[in-house]
Design an enzyme around this catalytic site. Structure first.
Site, PDB file in Angstrom:
ATOM      1  N   ARG A 184       1.322  10.317   3.681  1.00 46.97           N
ATOM      2  CA  ARG A 184       1.564  11.203   4.827  1.00 46.97           C
ATOM      3  C   ARG A 184       3.012  11.034   5.270  1.00 46.97           C
ATOM      4  O   ARG A 184       3.717  10.173   4.774  1.00 46.97           O
ATOM      5  CB  ARG A 184       0.662  10.796   5.984  1.00 46.97           C
ATOM      6  CG  ARG A 184       0.802   9.290   6.297  1.00 46.97           C
ATOM      7  CD  ARG A 184       0.143   8.876   7.569  1.00 46.97           C
ATOM      8  NE  ARG A 184      -0.184   7.477   7.620  1.00 46.97           N
ATOM      9  CZ  ARG A 184       0.645   6.490   7.940  1.00 46.97           C
ATOM     10  NH1 ARG A 184       1.892   6.776   8.244  1.00 46.97           N
ATOM     11  NH2 ARG A 184       0.256   5.230   7.945  1.00 46.97           N
TER      12      ARG A 184
ATOM     13  N   GLU B 124       0.844  -1.181   0.000  1.00 43.72           N
ATOM     14  CA  GLU B 124       0.000   0.000   0.000  1.00 43.72           C
ATOM     15  C   GLU B 124       0.885   1.238   0.000  1.00 43.72           C
ATOM     16  O   GLU B 124       2.100   1.143   0.185  1.00 43.72           O
ATOM     17  CB  GLU B 124      -0.911   0.032   1.223  1.00 43.72           C
ATOM     18  CG  GLU B 124      -0.176   0.094   2.544  1.00 43.72           C
ATOM     19  CD  GLU B 124      -1.126   0.175   3.732  1.00 43.72           C
ATOM     20  OE1 GLU B 124      -1.975   1.078   3.740  1.00 43.72           O
ATOM     21  OE2 GLU B 124      -1.009  -0.645   4.653  1.00 43.72           O
TER      22      GLU B 124
END
Lengths: 446, 156
Positions: free
Chosen positions: A291, A287
């Site tokens: 951030r 994934e």
């Protein structure tokens, strides 16, 4: 240009963002819950606004309060940190709609990588290898797919993360039960009950690549991090570079991460996570985290780059101002997460008041923490109280420094995993390097 | 507004009988920091942060955390009505309209005393108990934080 940053987070990362802002001459406003008004970041910010009650849903997850507070306090940008609202497209969108700058990727990019199935499709489209598996529509289709993948396999939540909503299936006849459990857990935790199947790699390492993108298609990587020391999918120790990777495999991982981020025209700092199949010498896309990561300091240690500063520069439209060729990596860095949890009581969270906090210092040592003696660890949030990072010319030097640093650390008043972490560093398997994600569980005999 | 010695004594008594260890009070330019057990004030405390937190003491691990209501009515503290959420404070339903309450107004628990606007959403704030308004602590149109005192009530 950005001149005042609203920090929509708490704890060590709020303080870490605040420090970079201050160094850059930017004003800071912290949005804190009523339980955190005494915290170090709340005391150090230029201004602290109480955005709600102690529970995250009333404060740190309250998009309206965050955006309103940011705008009303004259901020021109919002830094979301990690966790909380950092990967909620709704915040990125609301910030931009309020005329402020979101220090992070676009809302569309957050959406694109937040849905694990969409991210998987994007990886395939970018010619990035993925774990054998896929989406499931109903129980018969799930069983058919499970037969093709073969046991053992994993049932994972489409909207998930951190191991929640994830189930391991050893025998195919257990699949229907695990599907139900995973869907219920996913629905409760993420409001999205969709699950998918994936091959379970018996000896896998978690290796992730830090990337920076300018949002126009230029992407560079800042090396990889090995985060294989995990307990119930929670990372405990992270390091860079990943030990004992053949050069071709390392290059392959880094290039795949850049390819993936470039295909999204990714903006800002992000991390592309891979599962490294230690037995096959292959890697699969897991994934992308849109951030700043908890473990970003190890990357900063070996690159000399302040990732939060880069995030702010990219959000300001200054681009990357770095080329891949200008990025030599120096030495080795290892990070230990110090959590307020009790290893003697099944790692139960241990909130309370810290009565003594002595942090290590010295060459190559960095401590990211928001706690001092007298600090309260509220029961409402995650248990991370500090990150201790050691950097050295090579892995052995970094490890020796980290061991000394942990030995010099004193934390009293609450239970912590400090001694447990020291025992892991001291373990011959860890010292040898390259343990897989199942190592800790086997070591604990669970 | 200034605190008299009698006020401080009264506040000390309140802290003594409460379950809180610290109390920070800020009224205009006056700041009062009280610590149970004689610990000094927190050094370097920023003015914005030095105020009553209202946070309950941390419960032991395993114990259920005290759950505050998700959409609380105006919280009451001492004789103050405090903001149940962060936002822009409005004393009147619309510009130019008469204010919901003035100093001297009698209020009942469900009397609307103000509106707090958050991201274009208007939230009515109710008094929460009966009383008489003795002081309005926030200017119309100002940003109020969660827990910030809005007005003061005297017994009806």
């Amino acid at each position: 240009m950005i001149s005042r940053v609203f920090i929509a987070n708490r704890g060590e990362i709020a303080l870490r963002i605040l420090r970079t802002c201050r160094r850059l001459g930017l004003g800071t406003v912290l949005g804190a819950s009523s339980a955190d008004l005494d915290s170090l970041p709340a005391r150090l910010a230029d201004r602290t606004l109480c955005i709600g009650g102690p529970r995250s849903s009333d404060s740190y997850l309250n998009v309206a309060a965050v955006v309103h507070a940011a705008k009303a306090s004259g901020c021109d940008a919002v830094h979301p940190g990690y966790g909380f609202l950092s990967e909620r497209a709704v915040l990125a969108r609301a910030v931009e709609e309020a005329g402020l700058t979101f220090i992070g990727p676009t809302a569309e990019q957050i959406d694109a990588v937040g849905d694990k199935l969409k991210a998987r499709e994007a990886a395939i489209a970018a010619d990035v290898p993925v774990v054998p598996g896929g989406a499931i529509d109903d129980a018969p289709a799930a069983m058919a797919l499970a037969r093709r993948i073969g046991a053992p396999l994993l049932v994972k939540a489409v909207g998930g993360g951190g191991g929640r909503g994830m189930k391991r299936v050893e025998r195919l006849e257990d699949l229907p039960t695990s599907l139900e459990l995973a869907a219920a857990e996913a629905g409760a935790a993420f409001g999205d009950a969709r699950v998918y199947l994936e091959r379970y790699v018996a000896r896998g390492r978690h290796v992730e690549v830090q990337v920076l993108g300018d949002g126009e298609g230029a992407v560079i990587h800042l090396g990889e991090r090995d985060c294989s020391v995990q307990r119930r999918y929670q990372k405990l120790i992270e390091e860079t570079p990943a030990p004992h990777l053949p050069a071709a495999l390392r290059d392959g991982l880094q290039e795949a991460a850049v390819r993936f981020a470039r295909s999204l025209r990714y903006r800002g700092a992000g991390t592309v996570e891979f599962l490294l199949d230690a037995d096959r010498g292959e890697f699969y896309f897991l994934e992308m985290n849109a951030r700043i990561q908890v473990e970003h300091p190890v990357t900063e240690a070996v690159t000399g780059i302040d990732l939060v500063e880069r995030q702010i520069a990219i959000a300001s439209g200054l681009g990357l101002s770095l080329r891949q060729a200008d990025l030599p990596l120096h030495g080795h860095a290892i990070e230990c997460r110090i959590n307020a949890e009790d290893p003697a009581a099944d790692f139960r969270p241990s909130p309370g008041t810290i009565t003594r906090a002595d942090w290590p210092a010295g060459e190559g040592i960095r401590v990211d923490t928001h706690v001092q003696a007298g600090a309260r660890v509220p029961p409402f949030y995650d248990s991370l109280v500090a990150k201790i990072i050691a950097h050295g010319p090579d892995r052995a030097a970094a490890l020796a420094r980290l061991e000394r640093a942990l030995a010099a650390t004193r934390l009293e008043g609450i239970a912590t995993n400090l001694a447990f972490q020291a025992s892991l560093l001291d373990d011959p398997a860890f010292a040898a390097g390259g343990v897989d994600t199942g190592w800790l569980a086997r070591r604990q005999g669970t | 507004m200034s605190l008299t010695a009698a006020d401080v004594a009264e506040i000390l008594k309140l802290l003594e009988s409460s379950s809180f260890d610290t109390l920070d009070l800020e009224i205009g330019a006056t700041k009062l920091s009280l610590r149970r057990g004689g610990a000094g004030p927190v050094p370097g405390a920023a003015p914005a942060a030095s105020r009553t937190t209202g946070a309950a003491p941390a419960p032991r691990a395993g114990a259920a955390a005290p759950a505050p209501p998700t959409s609380p009515p105006a919280a009451l503290r001492g004789d103050e009505v405090t903001a149940p959420l962060l936002g822009t404070f409005y004393r009147a339903p619309k510009p130019g309209a008469p204010p919901f309450v003035e100093v001297g107004s009698r209020v009942e628990p469900d009397t609307v005393i103000a509106i707090i606007e958050v991201m274009k959403l208007m939230n009515t704030v109710r008094a929460g108990r009966a009383g008489r308004v003795t002081e309005i602590l926030v200017d119309d149109g100002a940003l109020v934080e969660y827990g910030q005192p809005l007005l003061r009530l005297a017994a009806p």
